[in-house]
Design a protein around this motif. Structure first.
Motif, PDB file in Angstrom:
ATOM      1  N   TYR A   1       0.837  -1.197   0.000  1.00 20.10           N
ATOM      2  CA  TYR A   1       0.000   0.000   0.000  1.00 20.10           C
ATOM      3  C   TYR A   1       0.872   1.248   0.000  1.00 20.10           C
ATOM      4  O   TYR A   1       0.643   2.176  -0.770  1.00 20.10           O
ATOM      5  CB  TYR A   1      -0.907  -0.024   1.229  1.00 20.10           C
ATOM      6  CG  TYR A   1      -1.914   1.096   1.239  1.00 20.10           C
ATOM      7  CD1 TYR A   1      -3.100   0.977   0.534  1.00 20.10           C
ATOM      8  CD2 TYR A   1      -1.672   2.265   1.949  1.00 20.10           C
ATOM      9  CE1 TYR A   1      -4.027   2.001   0.522  1.00 20.10           C
ATOM     10  CE2 TYR A   1      -2.597   3.294   1.950  1.00 20.10           C
ATOM     11  CZ  TYR A   1      -3.769   3.160   1.243  1.00 20.10           C
ATOM     12  OH  TYR A   1      -4.678   4.171   1.224  1.00 20.10           O
TER      13      TYR A   1
ATOM     14  N   ARG B   1       0.579   3.512  -3.308  1.00 23.38           N
ATOM     15  CA  ARG B   1      -0.149   4.764  -3.098  1.00 23.38           C
ATOM     16  C   ARG B   1       0.744   5.918  -2.681  1.00 23.38           C
ATOM     17  O   ARG B   1       0.407   7.071  -2.881  1.00 23.38           O
ATOM     18  CB  ARG B   1      -1.222   4.570  -2.030  1.00 23.38           C
ATOM     19  CG  ARG B   1      -2.357   3.682  -2.446  1.00 23.38           C
ATOM     20  CD  ARG B   1      -3.361   4.436  -3.295  1.00 23.38           C
ATOM     21  NE  ARG B   1      -4.568   3.642  -3.439  1.00 23.38           N
ATOM     22  CZ  ARG B   1      -4.800   2.815  -4.432  1.00 23.38           C
ATOM     23  NH1 ARG B   1      -3.901   2.669  -5.393  1.00 23.38           N
ATOM     24  NH2 ARG B   1      -5.907   2.111  -4.492  1.00 23.38           N
TER      25      ARG B   1
ATOM     26  N   LEU C   1      -3.591  -4.096  -6.191  1.00 19.06           N
ATOM     27  CA  LEU C   1      -3.773  -2.742  -5.673  1.00 19.06           C
ATOM     28  C   LEU C   1      -3.660  -1.713  -6.801  1.00 19.06           C
ATOM     29  O   LEU C   1      -4.381  -0.718  -6.817  1.00 19.06           O
ATOM     30  CB  LEU C   1      -2.743  -2.460  -4.585  1.00 19.06           C
ATOM     31  CG  LEU C   1      -3.000  -1.213  -3.756  1.00 19.06           C
ATOM     32  CD1 LEU C   1      -4.348  -1.286  -3.070  1.00 19.06           C
ATOM     33  CD2 LEU C   1      -1.908  -1.023  -2.723  1.00 19.06           C
TER      34      LEU C   1
ATOM     35  N   GLU D   1     -10.952   5.529  -2.756  1.00 17.41           N
ATOM     36  CA  GLU D   1     -10.701   5.860  -1.356  1.00 17.41           C
ATOM     37  C   GLU D   1     -11.035   7.323  -1.083  1.00 17.41           C
ATOM     38  O   GLU D   1     -11.571   7.657  -0.025  1.00 17.41           O
ATOM     39  CB  GLU D   1      -9.239   5.589  -1.002  1.00 17.41           C
ATOM     40  CG  GLU D   1      -9.029   4.178  -0.521  1.00 17.41           C
ATOM     41  CD  GLU D   1      -7.568   3.877  -0.284  1.00 17.41           C
ATOM     42  OE1 GLU D   1      -6.930   4.599   0.504  1.00 17.41           O
ATOM     43  OE2 GLU D   1      -7.068   2.916  -0.875  1.00 17.41           O
TER      44      GLU D   1
ATOM     45  N   ARG E   1      -9.236   7.654   6.761  1.00 20.50           N
ATOM     46  CA  ARG E   1      -8.348   7.017   5.792  1.00 20.50           C
ATOM     47  C   ARG E   1      -8.300   5.499   6.045  1.00 20.50           C
ATOM     48  O   ARG E   1      -8.347   4.700   5.111  1.00 20.50           O
ATOM     49  CB  ARG E   1      -6.941   7.604   5.898  1.00 20.50           C
ATOM     50  CG  ARG E   1      -6.007   7.094   4.833  1.00 20.50           C
ATOM     51  CD  ARG E   1      -4.742   7.924   4.781  1.00 20.50           C
ATOM     52  NE  ARG E   1      -4.816   8.988   3.817  1.00 20.50           N
ATOM     53  CZ  ARG E   1      -4.734   8.806   2.501  1.00 20.50           C
ATOM     54  NH1 ARG E   1      -4.598   7.600   2.007  1.00 20.50           N
ATOM     55  NH2 ARG E   1      -4.801   9.819   1.676  1.00 20.50           N
TER      56      ARG E   1
ATOM     57  N   PHE F   1      -9.684   2.363   3.641  1.00 17.88           N
ATOM     58  CA  PHE F   1      -8.900   1.195   3.240  1.00 17.88           C
ATOM     59  C   PHE F   1      -9.627  -0.098   3.616  1.00 17.88           C
ATOM     60  O   PHE F   1      -9.795  -1.007   2.818  1.00 17.88           O
ATOM     61  CB  PHE F   1      -7.520   1.238   3.903  1.00 17.88           C
ATOM     62  CG  PHE F   1      -6.718  -0.014   3.658  1.00 17.88           C
ATOM     63  CD1 PHE F   1      -6.112  -0.222   2.427  1.00 17.88           C
ATOM     64  CD2 PHE F   1      -6.606  -0.987   4.637  1.00 17.88           C
ATOM     65  CE1 PHE F   1      -5.394  -1.383   2.179  1.00 17.88           C
ATOM     66  CE2 PHE F   1      -5.896  -2.156   4.395  1.00 17.88           C
ATOM     67  CZ  PHE F   1      -5.285  -2.348   3.172  1.00 17.88           C
ATOM     68  N   ARG F   2     -10.109  -0.148   4.855  1.00 18.43           N
ATOM     69  CA  ARG F   2     -10.700  -1.375   5.380  1.00 18.43           C
ATOM     70  C   ARG F   2     -12.012  -1.719   4.667  1.00 18.43           C
ATOM     71  O   ARG F   2     -12.272  -2.875   4.364  1.00 18.43           O
ATOM     72  CB  ARG F   2     -10.963  -1.208   6.875  1.00 18.43           C
ATOM     73  CG  ARG F   2     -11.386  -2.456   7.598  1.00 18.43           C
ATOM     74  CD  ARG F   2     -11.428  -2.208   9.096  1.00 18.43           C
ATOM     75  NE  ARG F   2     -12.319  -1.099   9.446  1.00 18.43           N
ATOM     76  CZ  ARG F   2     -13.624  -1.240   9.669  1.00 18.43           C
ATOM     77  NH1 ARG F   2     -14.182  -2.415   9.584  1.00 18.43           N
ATOM     78  NH2 ARG F   2     -14.360  -0.186   9.979  1.00 18.43           N
TER      79      ARG F   2
ATOM     80  N   THR G   1     -10.880  -0.582  -0.127  1.00 22.45           N
ATOM     81  CA  THR G   1      -9.736  -1.152  -0.837  1.00 22.45           C
ATOM     82  C   THR G   1      -9.483  -2.599  -0.450  1.00 22.45           C
ATOM     83  O   THR G   1      -9.320  -3.459  -1.317  1.00 22.45           O
ATOM     84  CB  THR G   1      -8.479  -0.301  -0.563  1.00 22.45           C
ATOM     85  OG1 THR G   1      -8.821   1.058  -0.812  1.00 22.45           O
ATOM     86  CG2 THR G   1      -7.349  -0.703  -1.469  1.00 22.45           C
TER      87      THR G   1
END
Lengths: 369, 263
Positions: B89, B93, B157, B165, B175, B179-180, B183
């Protein structure tokens, strides 16, 4: 509708002295905008003009280098994106592919701790608002681009934010769908009373949709005003060229008085009313005379504002006729006439006389491009 | 033109089948050997017996080695997938210039000879008392398995639009929640597939385990090498056969997980 009753009206937004630098590059360079509650403002500009950076600063995805952003009465300049309570619609739909449409729309309510039954009821209601009632069980992959963007819209308004931010939301759609969605968004704006900030690079979209348009270039506002004002009296040459089509003719200012005397490359001398001058002008100076192609009329030899153009091309396009010609100095002149105009005497190569109504003439300081 | 194309494809075909044959031949030899009746390795095996399987399943020594390996592999799978996903990640990112350096460091364990890593870890773990312990094995195997988790998650990813996101955050998600809730579910099949790889890598890792195993704590591969030195009975091909079956099942699972992402 329950939604309207509970809907708080839009919030006002004040952007002051906003600056954003990336290294040495200024993406936004001292922008001030006051947006009144419930207004629909379009940020219009070419890519790199800073329009997206301004929107991202409003959304909280970028923090400005200087200046501040006040929404309602709260200074939100450095508040993180998830604490701003703004609605946002992105260019590429951004629906969550692993959730049903209903779960997508209910997501902001879930983040706000709304209980499941109410969450779903309100999501259904928001889907109905964008005319997608009954689509809740589907997934984004089963919807068309236009439908996906409506869902994104429903998700952005479901928690009744006071401001809706839109980042080129229609640019991924084809032309017909885009026009439908323009009307849809206008209707929603009227229905919800929400403040809308709409980023676009499409000038006709900005002019049709917004109450006011801010034209940006190189991180600065070139002009901000209602569509009509922008179109009919652009504040500078950039706006004049960026919004709609414009003929630019390099002229020399001969004298300045009650009227302004200018000489055209084609040899004519015009006494233009002083109200035509957008910039202050002085005798002897180079200036640019601007006139919209649809304001040119064919004929009018001997009229106060007539000039000779050597025709190069005549293009018939149904509802309109496009005439393309040149002045002796090479300046291209375009005229758009009603399609039914009788031009039997004109052929490419011939010299035509065009005349201009005096209120259609604009004068700017500076040389022609 | 046509005949030359045929020649080319013939050569390619031969080459591909030769490669496949080299991969499959050891399996074809090992599996029958595990059923041989004599108590030494022979090929082709004589007779047919399940004796060696029975011996493996009834031996306490083999079982304790197996259960240690399962425990270590399980914990390695968890550690490697969590750390690997977080690292991926950051690399995919993140905008930092360190991303490239980070990537090289993560892939390092594939390039560095395992023996070098093993010696280094052995000396280090001896001083801090991790040698021959479960945390020691897990740490070492996590290092070895990380590149595989990074490989399987990077591709996934990269395909998840970063603006999803942003959209989640504009909806009010933090944030981490973004993600949880958005993503992670989208890349989960690849994360699980990476975890399964990590499990297999840990489960049959011999070199590092050789150095880290103490007198009491021995992983299954370590125990197998010991047996090869001392006895070399067909129990080795029997266990090898079981490991092959396990690997096939796990890798098939990993494949199914990843093909789910595509749909």
């Amino acid at each position: 509708m329950a939604m309207n009753r509970e809907q708080t009206a839009g919030a006002s937004i004040r952007i002051s002295r906003l600056e954003k630098r990336f290294g040495n590059v200024s993406a936004v360079d001292g922008v001030d905008i006051d947006i009144s509650a419930g207004e629909f403002l379009a940020l219009l500009g070419p890519s790199g003009s800073g329009k997206t950076t301004i929107l991202m600063s409003l959304a909280g995805f970028e923090f400005p280098t200087a200046g501040n952003i006040v929404i309602g009465s709260e200074d939100l300049t450095y508040v993180p994106a998830n604490k701003r309570n703004l609605g946002m619609v992105f260019q590429n739909y951004t629906l969550f592919p692993h959730m049903s449409i209903l779960d997508n729309v209910a997501f902001p309510l879930k983040m706000r701790g709304v209980a499941k039954p109410e969450r779903y009821a309100r999501a259904e209601e928001a889907l109905a608002t964008v005319r997608l009632a009954g689509y809740g069980e589907r997934f984004s992959s089963q919807l068309s681009g236009g439908q996906q963007q409506r869902v994104a819209l429903a998700r952005a308004i479901v928690y009744r934010p006071r401001v809706l931010l839109m980042d080129e939301p229609l640019s991924a759609l084809d032309k017909n769908l885009r026009e439908d969605m323009q009307l849809e968004i206008k209707r929603l704006h009227a229905e919800l009373g929400i403040t809308v900030i709409f980023v676009t690079h499409d000038q006709s979209e900005a002019l049709t949709m917004a109450d006011r348009v801010a034209v940006l270039k190189d991180g600065r506002i070139q002009q901000i005003g209602p569509s009509r004002e922008l179109y009919e009296r652009p504040a500078n040459l950039f706006t004049a060229g960026f919004i709609g089509e414009m003929n630019f003719i390099g002229v020399t200012v001969e004298s300045v008085g009650e009227a302004i005397a200018v000489s055209l490359p084609s040899g004519e001398h015009w006494n233009v009313p002083s109200t035509s001058a957008v910039d202050p002008l002085q005798a002897g100076q180079k200036a640019v005379l601007a006139v919209r192609p649809e304001r040119l009329q064919i004929g009018g030899e001997g009229a106060a504002f007539a000039f000779h153009v050597k025709l190069a091309d005549i293009v018939y396009a149904g509802s309109a006729l496009l005439l393309i010609g040149h002045l002796p100095d090479g300046t291209e002149i375009r005229a758009r006439l009603p399609g039914a105009s009788d031009l039997s005497t004109l052929t490419p190569g011939a010299t035509a006389v065009f005349s201009v109504p005096k209120e259609a003439i604009l004068l700017y300081a500076g040389g022609a491009k | 033109m046509k005949p030359s194309i045929d020649k080319g494809s013939l050569a390619l075909g031969t080459y591909v089948y030769a490669v496949l044959a080299f991969i499959v031949i050891p399996l074809v030899i090992v599996i029958p050997m595990s059923f041989g009746q004599n108590d030494y390795l022979e090929f082709p095996p004589k007779g047919f017996t399940l004796r060696w399987y029975a011996e493996y399943f009834s031996s306490r020594q083999w079982w304790s080695a197996t259960s240690l390996s399962v425990e270590v592999a399980f914990l390695t799978a968890i550690c490697a997938s969590v750390i690997g996903t977080a690292a991926t990640y950051a690399m995919v990112r993140g905008r930092g210039r360190l991303a490239t350096l980070f990537q090289i460091l993560l892939i390092g364990p594939i390039i560095v000879p395992h023996i070098a890593l093993a010696v280094g870890l052995y000396l280090f773990f001896q001083t801090i008392g991790l040698s021959g312990t479960v945390p020691g094995f897990v740490l070492a195997h996590t290092v070895l398995a990380l590149p595989f988790v990074v490989f399987t998650t990077t591709a996934a990813l990269g395909k998840v639009d970063a603006s999803l996101e942003a959209a989640a955050m504009s909806c009010g998600a933090s944030r981490f929640s973004a993600f949880r809730l958005v993503t992670l579910p989208l890349i989960l099949p690849n994360v699980v597939s990476g975890a399964l790889f990590a499990f297999i890598i840990s489960f049959d890792e011999p070199v590092v385990s050789f150095f880290l195993s103490g007198v009491r704590y021995k992983t299954l591969p370590r125990r197998m090498f010991e047996d090869i030195e001392q006895n070399l009975t067909p129990i080795i091909p029997a266990i090898a056969t079981l490991l092959i079956v396990l690997s096939i099942v796990v890798l098939l699972g990993a494949h199914l997980m990843r093909s789910r992402t595509k749909n």
